[in-house]
Design an enzyme around this catalytic site. Structure first.
Site, PDB file in Angstrom:
ATOM      1  N   ASN A 199       0.853  -1.184   0.000  1.00  0.00           N
ATOM      2  CA  ASN A 199       0.000   0.000   0.000  1.00  0.00           C
ATOM      3  C   ASN A 199       0.890   1.235   0.000  1.00  0.00           C
ATOM      4  O   ASN A 199       1.944   1.241   0.612  1.00  0.00           O
ATOM      5  CB  ASN A 199      -0.887   0.022   1.242  1.00  0.00           C
ATOM      6  CG  ASN A 199      -1.913   1.142   1.167  1.00  0.00           C
ATOM      7  OD1 ASN A 199      -2.842   1.072   0.366  1.00  0.00           O
ATOM      8  ND2 ASN A 199      -1.725   2.194   1.951  1.00  0.00           N
TER       9      ASN A 199
ATOM     10  N   TYR B 183       0.664   9.918   4.624  1.00  0.00           N
ATOM     11  CA  TYR B 183       0.402  10.186   6.037  1.00  0.00           C
ATOM     12  C   TYR B 183       1.527  11.065   6.551  1.00  0.00           C
ATOM     13  O   TYR B 183       2.700  10.671   6.471  1.00  0.00           O
ATOM     14  CB  TYR B 183       0.369   8.885   6.845  1.00  0.00           C
ATOM     15  CG  TYR B 183      -0.323   7.701   6.171  1.00  0.00           C
ATOM     16  CD1 TYR B 183      -1.696   7.717   5.918  1.00  0.00           C
ATOM     17  CD2 TYR B 183       0.398   6.575   5.806  1.00  0.00           C
ATOM     18  CE1 TYR B 183      -2.318   6.626   5.320  1.00  0.00           C
ATOM     19  CE2 TYR B 183      -0.219   5.482   5.212  1.00  0.00           C
ATOM     20  CZ  TYR B 183      -1.574   5.505   4.958  1.00  0.00           C
ATOM     21  OH  TYR B 183      -2.183   4.423   4.369  1.00  0.00           O
ATOM     22  N   ARG B 184       1.200  12.226   7.071  1.00  0.00           N
ATOM     23  CA  ARG B 184       2.229  13.186   7.502  1.00  0.00           C
ATOM     24  C   ARG B 184       3.132  12.590   8.583  1.00  0.00           C
ATOM     25  O   ARG B 184       2.725  11.693   9.330  1.00  0.00           O
ATOM     26  CB  ARG B 184       1.573  14.450   8.025  1.00  0.00           C
ATOM     27  CG  ARG B 184       0.939  14.226   9.390  1.00  0.00           C
ATOM     28  CD  ARG B 184       0.352  15.513   9.947  1.00  0.00           C
ATOM     29  NE  ARG B 184      -0.113  15.309  11.289  1.00  0.00           N
ATOM     30  CZ  ARG B 184      -1.321  15.643  11.741  1.00  0.00           C
ATOM     31  NH1 ARG B 184      -2.206  16.190  10.916  1.00  0.00           N
ATOM     32  NH2 ARG B 184      -1.658  15.443  12.985  1.00  0.00           N
TER      33      ARG B 184
ATOM     34  N   TRP C 150      -0.782   7.684  10.408  1.00  0.00           N
ATOM     35  CA  TRP C 150      -1.843   6.988   9.665  1.00  0.00           C
ATOM     36  C   TRP C 150      -3.053   6.901  10.579  1.00  0.00           C
ATOM     37  O   TRP C 150      -2.981   6.402  11.687  1.00  0.00           O
ATOM     38  CB  TRP C 150      -1.398   5.635   9.122  1.00  0.00           C
ATOM     39  CG  TRP C 150      -0.735   4.657  10.011  1.00  0.00           C
ATOM     40  CD1 TRP C 150      -1.183   4.187  11.206  1.00  0.00           C
ATOM     41  CD2 TRP C 150       0.509   3.980   9.764  1.00  0.00           C
ATOM     42  NE1 TRP C 150      -0.319   3.271  11.706  1.00  0.00           N
ATOM     43  CE2 TRP C 150       0.736   3.118  10.846  1.00  0.00           C
ATOM     44  CE3 TRP C 150       1.445   4.008   8.711  1.00  0.00           C
ATOM     45  CZ2 TRP C 150       1.859   2.298  10.932  1.00  0.00           C
ATOM     46  CZ3 TRP C 150       2.547   3.195   8.803  1.00  0.00           C
ATOM     47  CH2 TRP C 150       2.748   2.357   9.902  1.00  0.00           C
TER      48      TRP C 150
ATOM     49  N   GLU D 151      -1.474   1.015  -5.058  1.00  0.00           N
ATOM     50  CA  GLU D 151      -1.329   2.344  -5.654  1.00  0.00           C
ATOM     51  C   GLU D 151      -0.324   2.337  -6.806  1.00  0.00           C
ATOM     52  O   GLU D 151      -0.424   3.141  -7.730  1.00  0.00           O
ATOM     53  CB  GLU D 151      -0.896   3.368  -4.596  1.00  0.00           C
ATOM     54  CG  GLU D 151      -2.037   3.886  -3.718  1.00  0.00           C
ATOM     55  CD  GLU D 151      -2.452   2.920  -2.625  1.00  0.00           C
ATOM     56  OE1 GLU D 151      -1.847   1.849  -2.482  1.00  0.00           O
ATOM     57  OE2 GLU D 151      -3.417   3.249  -1.901  1.00  0.00           O
TER      58      GLU D 151
ATOM     59  N   ASP E 119      -4.039  22.129  10.021  1.00  0.00           N
ATOM     60  CA  ASP E 119      -4.528  21.181   9.022  1.00  0.00           C
ATOM     61  C   ASP E 119      -5.446  21.820   7.977  1.00  0.00           C
ATOM     62  O   ASP E 119      -5.758  23.003   8.057  1.00  0.00           O
ATOM     63  CB  ASP E 119      -5.238  20.020   9.730  1.00  0.00           C
ATOM     64  CG  ASP E 119      -4.764  18.686   9.183  1.00  0.00           C
ATOM     65  OD1 ASP E 119      -4.773  18.533   7.961  1.00  0.00           O
ATOM     66  OD2 ASP E 119      -4.381  17.829   9.990  1.00  0.00           O
TER      67      ASP E 119
HETATM   68  C1  LIG Z   1      -1.240  16.604   1.802  1.00  0.00           C
HETATM   69  C2  LIG Z   1      -1.998  15.465   2.393  1.00  0.00           C
HETATM   70  C3  LIG Z   1      -1.720  15.038   3.680  1.00  0.00           C
HETATM   71  C4  LIG Z   1      -2.397  13.977   4.256  1.00  0.00           C
HETATM   72  N1  LIG Z   1      -2.084  13.588   5.524  1.00  0.00           N
HETATM   73  C5  LIG Z   1      -2.701  12.519   6.067  1.00  0.00           C
HETATM   74  C6  LIG Z   1      -2.337  12.067   7.367  1.00  0.00           C
HETATM   75  O1  LIG Z   1      -1.491  12.645   8.034  1.00  0.00           O
HETATM   76  N2  LIG Z   1      -2.973  10.965   7.859  1.00  0.00           N
HETATM   77  C7  LIG Z   1      -3.924  10.286   7.145  1.00  0.00           C
HETATM   78  O2  LIG Z   1      -4.432   9.274   7.629  1.00  0.00           O
HETATM   79  N3  LIG Z   1      -4.308  10.713   5.915  1.00  0.00           N
HETATM   80  C8  LIG Z   1      -3.702  11.809   5.363  1.00  0.00           C
HETATM   81  N4  LIG Z   1      -4.064  12.229   4.104  1.00  0.00           N
HETATM   82  C9  LIG Z   1      -5.136  11.524   3.383  1.00  0.00           C
HETATM   83  C10 LIG Z   1      -4.656  10.188   2.863  1.00  0.00           C
HETATM   84  O3  LIG Z   1      -3.509  10.344   2.095  1.00  0.00           O
HETATM   85  C11 LIG Z   1      -5.743   9.515   2.049  1.00  0.00           C
HETATM   86  O4  LIG Z   1      -6.820   9.214   2.907  1.00  0.00           O
HETATM   87  C12 LIG Z   1      -5.285   8.246   1.336  1.00  0.00           C
HETATM   88  O5  LIG Z   1      -6.337   7.745   0.542  1.00  0.00           O
HETATM   89  C13 LIG Z   1      -4.844   7.187   2.297  1.00  0.00           C
HETATM   90  O6  LIG Z   1      -4.391   6.058   1.582  1.00  0.00           O
HETATM   91  P1  LIG Z   1      -4.862   4.583   1.983  1.00  0.00           P
HETATM   92  O7  LIG Z   1      -6.297   4.462   1.585  1.00  0.00           O
HETATM   93  O8  LIG Z   1      -3.963   3.715   1.176  1.00  0.00           O
HETATM   94  O9  LIG Z   1      -4.655   4.436   3.444  1.00  0.00           O
HETATM   95  C14 LIG Z   1      -3.394  13.316   3.528  1.00  0.00           C
HETATM   96  C15 LIG Z   1      -3.692  13.749   2.227  1.00  0.00           C
HETATM   97  C16 LIG Z   1      -3.007  14.802   1.658  1.00  0.00           C
HETATM   98  C17 LIG Z   1      -3.341  15.241   0.273  1.00  0.00           C
HETATM   99 MN   LIG Z   2      -4.396   2.322  -0.396  1.00  0.00          MN
END
Ligand SMILES: Cc1cc2nc3c(=O)[nH]c(=O)nc-3n(C[C@H](O)[C@H](O)[C@H](O)COP(=O)(O)O)c2cc1C
Ligand SMILES: [Mn+2]
Length: 525
Positions: free
Chosen positions: A181, A185-186, A199, A272, A321
């Site tokens: 995956n 996640y910051r 996450w 992805e 945020d």
């Molecule tokens: C700039 C940016 C920062 C993000 N930061 C976070 C974060 O810190 N934690 C989080 O859970 N999702 C964050 N997201 C949203 C996730 O990237 C998004 O939900 C993504 O689909 C997660 O991937 P996954 O479905 O594979 O877990 C962020 C998105 C963006 C555009």
């Molecule tokens: Mn995913």
């Protein structure tokens, strides 16, 4: 094919007049964020709209305080034009159409049918990632004596807990399926080799970690118990957390399609890397990491490798945020780096989030358009969707539907609340197909005219976005749907429904024929 790496992408942005190099010295602590925020919002600062396009240009900072020789890219996705360039289209509909082409594949009836499918299958074969022996991200390999502080990592807002890596592509592996995956996640920088790993509990990497925790306990009920007490998997009392490690790799500064794929709310079972391959129309080249069993894009600018300990949590945040508010401090896993590899003179790619519109607004809009055809697979009556930018994507979704049976608007709400990350939607507004959801004036006029609030508002309870600061509990609370469709007798509405006012065609044509003369009298030129 679009772009192989970040540098090709930067060159393309430059050629398109979409990039500005900044030679003025700028501090990664707050100052770069303030400059970028101003640039993102230049179009809102009173200039004539034609003078500045929404979002401003991408910025390449080349004189960064405390980091001589470093370069930092920000706002790369920060306009509709750049976002479309990033995924190689003139219109997002092209992506939807391509997806439909694959989804419409029927089982072939005979040899000729099979022959016709060949090009499509060959095309699909190109989307799968390839593992290659080495790549630019291995130009410099640092197994010890490395420091995250070498990179110009930003502190974005005054009350942020520190510096945060804001555009990381975090790679984990599902221990059951072996699938990888990539999620964004910051990561809060704690020191030279430790960061937070934000996450959220509903995201795929968090589930990967929980899968590992479950594997450490005996029996199903013990696993259930751990998950229940840990309010979703992350927060168990000290001393009761299962031990064990999970490998994590982080790519920073990849080609734009890959970075974008890390944010798309794809089904957990779809890698992805495959999505990026589909968007690029060609495979992502991957290389094996040095210290963990994971693969990362070969052309990444920077790769961080390491582990998250299943029994370790640490305070993360606050962090300014995209809600426009600080997300509150909470407990999250900790990432321990074991190795950093990078290109020579790596370009650090980042973003800031804060009050909209910023870079993530354009990314969110791309997701809205690209995912509409996918949403229609489960919600076939769906006509169009609008996630207004100020609704920050999880607070407000306006959908139009082709209504054919009583109660259908509520069925659509429930479908959205159970559709992947759309589960977080705090408010869903459902209108008939004759309302243009992209036109907020039309929506406001019709929705508020059409509802009897007590009858038409549907409340429900469920998972809430971790960033929501108003819900009764973190991650759990209520949501609201507004059924603003026209109500039918079969739904208990027996009053007459008025016609919408429209002038008749004859009168319109008559006035049209006189319009030149009238315009002159009205001084309209
Ligand atoms: C700039 C940016 C920062 C993000 N930061 C976070 C974060 O810190 N934690 C989080 O859970 N999702 C964050 N997201 C949203 C996730 O990237 C998004 O939900 C993504 O689909 C997660 O991937 P996954 O479905 O594979 O877990 C962020 C998105 C963006 C555009
Ligand atoms: Mn995913």
């Amino acid at each position: 094919m679009p772009f192989d790496d970040l540098r090709q992408w930067i060159a393309a942005l430059d050629r398109a007049g979409e990039l500005k190099r900044i030679q003025t010295e700028a501090d990664p602590i707050l100052e770069i964020a303030e400059i970028t925020d101003r640039v993102s919002k230049m179009h809102m600062r009173g200039q004539p709209p034609s003078a500045v396009r929404p979002g401003g240009p991408a910025l390449l900072f080349q004189n960064i305080k405390g980091h001589p020789g470093s370069q930092l890219l920000i706002n790369q996705f920060g306009s509709e034009a750049r976002m479309k360039m990033a995924v190689g289209v003139n219109s997002y509909d092209e992506i939807g159409a391509r997806m439909r082409m694959f989804m419409d594949m029927k089982s072939p009836q005979g040899f000729l049918d099979k022959l016709k499918m060949l090009p499509l299958l060959t095309e699909a074969g190109k989307f799968f990632p390839r593992t290659v022996p080495t790549g630019p991200c291995k130009e410099v390999i640092q197994r010890d004596n490395f420091s995250l502080l070498d990179f110009p990592i930003l502190q974005c807002w005054p009350k942020d807990a520190g510096r945060f890596i804001t555009l990381p592509c975090v790679v984990t592996r599902d221990p059951r399926s072996g699938k990888r995956n990539v999620g964004m996640y910051r990561m809060q920088v704690y020191d030279e080799h430790t960061t937070g790993m934000h996450w959220q509990r509903q995201k795929v990497a968090a589930e990967h970690a929980r899968e590992r925790m479950r594997a450490t306990v005996e029996g199903k009920s013990a696993a259930v118990d751990i998950m229940a007490r840990s309010s979703g998997g992350s927060v168990l009392p000290e001393g009761e957390r299962p031990s064990g490690k999970m490998e994590v790799a982080v790519a920073i500064g990849t080609d734009p399609a890959l970075t974008f794929s890390a944010i798309v709310p794809a089904p957990p079972e779809i890698e992805e890397y495959l999505i990026a391959g589909f968007l690029r129309g060609g495979p992502v080249d991957l290389v094996k990491c040095e210290t963990v069993d994971l693969e990362v894009p070969a052309s990444s600018e920077i790769v961080l490798e390491g582990h998250v300990h299943l029994d370790e949590l640490r305070s993360e945040g606050p962090f300014g945020d995209h809600t426009g508010f600080y997300s509150l401090e909470d407990l999250y896993p900790v990432f321990h780096l074991s190795c950093i590899t990078h290109r020579k003179d790596p370009i650090y790619a980042t973003t800031i989030v804060g009050k909209p519109p910023q870079e993530d607004a354009y990314m969110g809009k791309a997701v809205e358009r690209i995912f509409l055809p996918m949403m229609k697979l489960t919600i076939p009556e769906l006509v169009d969707v609008n996630l207004p930018i100020e609704g920050i994507f999880h607070n407000l979704m306006i959908v139009s539907i082709r209504k054919s049976y009583p109660g259908q608007a509520r069925k659509v709400m429930n479908a959205i609340w159970s559709l992947g990350q759309a589960m977080f939607t705090k408010c869903i507004v459902v209108v008939d197909e004759d309302v243009d959801v992209q036109n907020l004036a039309d929506v406001t006029l019709k929705v508020l005219n059409h509802i009897d609030p007590e009858r038409d508002i549907q409340f429900t309870l469920g998972p809430i976005d971790s960033l929501d600061h108003a819900s009764r509990l973190p991650n759990f609370g209520s949501k609201m749907g507004i059924d603003a469709t026209r109500k039918w007798a079969t739904e208990g509405f027996t009053r007459p429904w008025p016609d919408e006012i429209v002038m008749d065609a004859k009168t319109k044509a008559l006035v049209e024929s006189k319009w030149k003369a009238l315009a002159k009298e009205l001084g309209l030129g």
